[in-house]
Write a protein that holds these residues in place. Sequence first.
Motif: not given
Length: 449
Positions: A44-58
């Motif tokens: 689930r490594f990519n899932e967690r990093l994708s959530k982090l990326g969405l929150l950072r870009d927002a």
Amino acid sequence: MPTIRGFVEGLEIGRAGLFVATVVKDDGTRDAYRIADLDADPERFNERLSKLGLLRDAMDAAEPVEIEYTAEGAANSIDRVRRITRDSVAPVTGTTRVTGMVIGVAVAAQNRTGNAAEAPDRAVVALMAAGSAQSYVLDMQAPERGVAEAQLDMLREAQAAGEAVTLDVSGKERRIVTVARGDLGGAGAGGGDAETIAGFVEAIAHSQLAQSHVMVVTLVTAPPFETAAGGHYVELEPFTPGEVTLAVLRGSPEYALLEAALRDKLRVHVAASAAAEPDRPNEPRDDTPPPATHVPRSLEEPLAGGAARTGEPLRLVRGVQVLHALASASRPVWIEVRRRSLDVGPEAPCAEGLPSNDLTPRTLRDLALPYKAEWSATGCFNHGVYRFQFILDTPLELFIDGEARCLHTGEDGATQFAHACLDGDHEVRVVLPEWTCRREFVFDVYRIR
């Protein structure tokens, strides 16, 4: 699972890969949401990093997010993150063209989220169009930001210059699609046909709404001028002066002319159209538009109030003509013109017994016999040198204030001239010793210096 919407205020990554996002929710409160361990469970490594990326870009774009979470004691564990755009992506449907004068611009930042849809930041434009104040919405978060900013700049420049703008608007919310400076054949800023009103500016007052740029002008009407060869004159008919209330934008060319007329006590001719029923953007239509599209009622009330005080309907100025102190800088204003002997002839009939085809006595006019006629008038002249010009095939004499003036024949042999330096009221008299009613009296007066 519970779901919240809001803006990401801060991101934090601590020991053991603990990720915490601080979110300002749509109700104004703050809360923290976390991803427990960024390093755990490689599947689930990519899932967690994708959530982090969405929150950072927002957070970088100041755009809202929707978070679905699981409450684990005092902690909120993020299960799903959805980034939401605040751009205006509504499709353009049928458009309507409207032309008017910008009287107010307001830019509203709508930093809020809701359960239905996100509201982009907007500019509200108040337009004096179709005889009333109307409001239109410019989406400042259109995908092409540069276009929205250019449109807003054009509206502000048009307001400062007092120029008309033409808008193409779409939808019930009156969303602005196209902005153009000038009248491109729209409905016009006045609505209906313009009426020409002659008179003098009595007073100029503000419309009691500082941001509206609308001025109220009180005009006292005067008899209209008729134009004739050699000058202007006013018909000898009864006339009762009245007051007319006009609305004009401060900074417009029309306002500058009216202000000059008030200062220099000059006569003006104003093209104005009666105001239509005020448009009420606050009142519900088929649906209630968002609050940002509303224009306060006070935008129209000062205008209507100014008209109510004078008892006359409000008129919107569409054109102004300022006249010289004597209505014409180059021609006199005739106070009285007397030419009955030219047009009618001697009133006494011919002696009985004169032969005619029907054995009925006839006048000198009917028989085309020459007689002595006279054209005379009292005129008001601006200071200057005037030329009196005649094109007549009969002898004439010119008198100004009872003094005979020399006549000179032009190069064509048919035109006669006389000159005089005049200022103020003078009597002009033209004597024609051998006049007949069938001749044409061609006479002109104009200033040469």
